[in-house]
Design a protein around this motif. Sequence first.
Motif, PDB file in Angstrom:
ATOM      1  N   VAL A   1     -33.666  22.529  -7.768  1.00 25.01           N
ATOM      2  CA  VAL A   1     -33.613  23.938  -8.173  1.00 25.01           C
ATOM      3  C   VAL A   1     -32.688  24.682  -7.220  1.00 25.01           C
ATOM      4  O   VAL A   1     -32.841  24.598  -5.997  1.00 25.01           O
ATOM      5  CB  VAL A   1     -35.025  24.576  -8.165  1.00 25.01           C
ATOM      6  CG1 VAL A   1     -34.959  26.030  -8.605  1.00 25.01           C
ATOM      7  CG2 VAL A   1     -35.983  23.778  -9.048  1.00 25.01           C
ATOM      8  N   PHE A   2     -31.742  25.405  -7.801  1.00 26.17           N
ATOM      9  CA  PHE A   2     -30.770  26.172  -7.033  1.00 26.17           C
ATOM     10  C   PHE A   2     -30.740  27.590  -7.578  1.00 26.17           C
ATOM     11  O   PHE A   2     -30.932  27.798  -8.777  1.00 26.17           O
ATOM     12  CB  PHE A   2     -29.367  25.559  -7.180  1.00 26.17           C
ATOM     13  CG  PHE A   2     -29.314  24.096  -6.852  1.00 26.17           C
ATOM     14  CD1 PHE A   2     -29.170  23.672  -5.538  1.00 26.17           C
ATOM     15  CD2 PHE A   2     -29.431  23.134  -7.846  1.00 26.17           C
ATOM     16  CE1 PHE A   2     -29.131  22.312  -5.232  1.00 26.17           C
ATOM     17  CE2 PHE A   2     -29.381  21.787  -7.556  1.00 26.17           C
ATOM     18  CZ  PHE A   2     -29.239  21.377  -6.239  1.00 26.17           C
TER      19      PHE A   2
ATOM     20  N   ALA B   1     -16.638  20.833 -12.379  1.00 21.21           N
ATOM     21  CA  ALA B   1     -17.001  19.454 -12.721  1.00 21.21           C
ATOM     22  C   ALA B   1     -16.886  19.196 -14.223  1.00 21.21           C
ATOM     23  O   ALA B   1     -16.811  18.046 -14.653  1.00 21.21           O
ATOM     24  CB  ALA B   1     -18.412  19.142 -12.255  1.00 21.21           C
ATOM     25  N   VAL B   2     -16.848  20.259 -15.031  1.00 22.48           N
ATOM     26  CA  VAL B   2     -16.827  20.127 -16.489  1.00 22.48           C
ATOM     27  C   VAL B   2     -15.378  20.070 -16.973  1.00 22.48           C
ATOM     28  O   VAL B   2     -14.609  21.001 -16.755  1.00 22.48           O
ATOM     29  CB  VAL B   2     -17.572  21.301 -17.165  1.00 22.48           C
ATOM     30  CG1 VAL B   2     -17.448  21.229 -18.681  1.00 22.48           C
ATOM     31  CG2 VAL B   2     -19.039  21.310 -16.741  1.00 22.48           C
ATOM     32  N   THR B   3     -15.024  18.968 -17.631  1.00 18.51           N
ATOM     33  CA  THR B   3     -13.670  18.846 -18.179  1.00 18.51           C
ATOM     34  C   THR B   3     -13.631  19.218 -19.652  1.00 18.51           C
ATOM     35  O   THR B   3     -12.577  19.576 -20.165  1.00 18.51           O
ATOM     36  CB  THR B   3     -13.115  17.421 -17.998  1.00 18.51           C
ATOM     37  OG1 THR B   3     -13.953  16.496 -18.683  1.00 18.51           O
ATOM     38  CG2 THR B   3     -13.036  17.050 -16.522  1.00 18.51           C
ATOM     39  N   LEU B   4     -14.765  19.114 -20.339  1.00 17.03           N
ATOM     40  CA  LEU B   4     -14.839  19.484 -21.746  1.00 17.03           C
ATOM     41  C   LEU B   4     -16.273  19.886 -22.065  1.00 17.03           C
ATOM     42  O   LEU B   4     -17.210  19.225 -21.629  1.00 17.03           O
ATOM     43  CB  LEU B   4     -14.456  18.307 -22.651  1.00 17.03           C
ATOM     44  CG  LEU B   4     -14.658  18.590 -24.141  1.00 17.03           C
ATOM     45  CD1 LEU B   4     -13.349  18.495 -24.885  1.00 17.03           C
ATOM     46  CD2 LEU B   4     -15.679  17.635 -24.728  1.00 17.03           C
TER      47      LEU B   4
ATOM     48  N   ARG C   1     -32.727   8.123  -9.026  1.00 13.95           N
ATOM     49  CA  ARG C   1     -33.417   9.210  -8.319  1.00 13.95           C
ATOM     50  C   ARG C   1     -32.916   9.349  -6.886  1.00 13.95           C
ATOM     51  O   ARG C   1     -32.712  10.455  -6.398  1.00 13.95           O
ATOM     52  CB  ARG C   1     -34.928   9.008  -8.379  1.00 13.95           C
ATOM     53  CG  ARG C   1     -35.501   9.207  -9.783  1.00 13.95           C
ATOM     54  CD  ARG C   1     -37.021   9.278  -9.806  1.00 13.95           C
ATOM     55  NE  ARG C   1     -37.685   8.252  -9.038  1.00 13.95           N
ATOM     56  CZ  ARG C   1     -38.110   7.077  -9.517  1.00 13.95           C
ATOM     57  NH1 ARG C   1     -37.926   6.787 -10.795  1.00 13.95           N
ATOM     58  NH2 ARG C   1     -38.722   6.217  -8.729  1.00 13.95           N
ATOM     59  N   VAL C   2     -32.704   8.222  -6.223  1.00 11.57           N
ATOM     60  CA  VAL C   2     -32.181   8.263  -4.856  1.00 11.57           C
ATOM     61  C   VAL C   2     -30.783   8.879  -4.848  1.00 11.57           C
ATOM     62  O   VAL C   2     -30.473   9.722  -3.994  1.00 11.57           O
ATOM     63  CB  VAL C   2     -32.167   6.845  -4.225  1.00 11.57           C
ATOM     64  CG1 VAL C   2     -31.344   6.818  -2.943  1.00 11.57           C
ATOM     65  CG2 VAL C   2     -33.596   6.378  -3.955  1.00 11.57           C
ATOM     66  N   ALA C   3     -29.948   8.492  -5.795  1.00 15.36           N
ATOM     67  CA  ALA C   3     -28.588   9.049  -5.866  1.00 15.36           C
ATOM     68  C   ALA C   3     -28.626  10.564  -6.050  1.00 15.36           C
ATOM     69  O   ALA C   3     -27.837  11.291  -5.431  1.00 15.36           O
ATOM     70  CB  ALA C   3     -27.804   8.388  -6.995  1.00 15.36           C
ATOM     71  N   LEU C   4     -29.536  11.055  -6.882  1.00 16.19           N
ATOM     72  CA  LEU C   4     -29.648  12.510  -7.072  1.00 16.19           C
ATOM     73  C   LEU C   4     -30.129  13.198  -5.802  1.00 16.19           C
ATOM     74  O   LEU C   4     -29.635  14.274  -5.449  1.00 16.19           O
ATOM     75  CB  LEU C   4     -30.582  12.840  -8.236  1.00 16.19           C
ATOM     76  CG  LEU C   4     -29.996  12.654  -9.624  1.00 16.19           C
ATOM     77  CD1 LEU C   4     -31.044  12.958 -10.692  1.00 16.19           C
ATOM     78  CD2 LEU C   4     -28.775  13.533  -9.820  1.00 16.19           C
ATOM     79  N   LYS C   5     -31.094  12.607  -5.127  1.00 17.24           N
ATOM     80  CA  LYS C   5     -31.583  13.207  -3.878  1.00 17.24           C
ATOM     81  C   LYS C   5     -30.478  13.249  -2.837  1.00 17.24           C
ATOM     82  O   LYS C   5     -30.292  14.248  -2.153  1.00 17.24           O
ATOM     83  CB  LYS C   5     -32.799  12.444  -3.353  1.00 17.24           C
ATOM     84  CG  LYS C   5     -34.050  12.673  -4.182  1.00 17.24           C
ATOM     85  CD  LYS C   5     -35.205  11.839  -3.658  1.00 17.24           C
ATOM     86  CE  LYS C   5     -36.415  11.983  -4.552  1.00 17.24           C
ATOM     87  NZ  LYS C   5     -37.510  11.088  -4.156  1.00 17.24           N
ATOM     88  N   VAL C   6     -29.731  12.161  -2.728  1.00 15.56           N
ATOM     89  CA  VAL C   6     -28.619  12.107  -1.781  1.00 15.56           C
ATOM     90  C   VAL C   6     -27.527  13.103  -2.184  1.00 15.56           C
ATOM     91  O   VAL C   6     -26.900  13.736  -1.343  1.00 15.56           O
ATOM     92  CB  VAL C   6     -28.061  10.667  -1.674  1.00 15.56           C
ATOM     93  CG1 VAL C   6     -26.741  10.624  -0.925  1.00 15.56           C
ATOM     94  CG2 VAL C   6     -29.088   9.755  -1.021  1.00 15.56           C
ATOM     95  N   GLY C   7     -27.329  13.241  -3.487  1.00 15.29           N
ATOM     96  CA  GLY C   7     -26.292  14.135  -3.998  1.00 15.29           C
ATOM     97  C   GLY C   7     -26.715  15.580  -4.147  1.00 15.29           C
ATOM     98  O   GLY C   7     -25.942  16.402  -4.628  1.00 15.29           O
TER      99      GLY C   7
ATOM    100  N   GLY D   1     -25.704  21.311  -5.311  1.00 13.13           N
ATOM    101  CA  GLY D   1     -25.878  22.706  -4.889  1.00 13.13           C
ATOM    102  C   GLY D   1     -24.545  23.400  -4.673  1.00 13.13           C
ATOM    103  O   GLY D   1     -24.347  24.546  -5.068  1.00 13.13           O
ATOM    104  N   ARG D   2     -23.619  22.702  -4.054  1.00 13.37           N
ATOM    105  CA  ARG D   2     -22.277  23.259  -3.827  1.00 13.37           C
ATOM    106  C   ARG D   2     -21.570  23.491  -5.155  1.00 13.37           C
ATOM    107  O   ARG D   2     -20.936  24.527  -5.375  1.00 13.37           O
ATOM    108  CB  ARG D   2     -21.486  22.310  -2.929  1.00 13.37           C
ATOM    109  CG  ARG D   2     -20.259  22.897  -2.315  1.00 13.37           C
ATOM    110  CD  ARG D   2     -19.651  22.022  -1.209  1.00 13.37           C
ATOM    111  NE  ARG D   2     -19.841  20.585  -1.315  1.00 13.37           N
ATOM    112  CZ  ARG D   2     -20.776  19.870  -0.657  1.00 13.37           C
ATOM    113  NH1 ARG D   2     -21.608  20.471   0.174  1.00 13.37           N
ATOM    114  NH2 ARG D   2     -20.866  18.565  -0.817  1.00 13.37           N
TER     115      ARG D   2
END
Length: 159
Positions: A21-22, A50-53, A129-135, A140-141
């Motif tokens: 949550v941001f 991040a959105v190209t289309l 899930r780990v990738a999302l936590k790390v990312g 957020g940025r």
Amino acid sequence: MARRLRPVGLDFAETAPLRLVFAREMTALPDAVFRALAEDVSGWSEWFSAVTLARPSGDGTGREVRLLGGTRFQETVLASRAPEVYAYRVDTTNAPGARALVEEWRLTPAGSGTRVQWTFAADGTAPFRVALKVGRAGLGRAFRDAVRALDRRLASAHT
């Protein structure tokens, strides 16, 4: 290859195993922010780097989204209640490990502008899930930068 995800409802934004949550404040008013989110879907690539289309599908009940790096989503709009909430579920994606995804944008008046809260709700394999936590910091940025760019875009539309 695109895979079908579990069809979850709007409540998943509150109950998902992983919730990121941001929140940020904008000078733009909630009505203008809501229109940019829900009605100008193709405009997302102009302010969310991040959105190209992004384009509506299914007579506005869905969305097709592509991100930098090649990730693709077919989504169903779960809520479009002006000017408070816009949310969508990912139905199919090529993102490995995803099992269920919902994104919810909540807009509330804040001073003379809008408080934007973005919830990224997910379920997936342990590596996903780990990738999302790390990312999390990167997401957020990306959110912060997108909200800032959208605020500038909306301000320039009114000058």
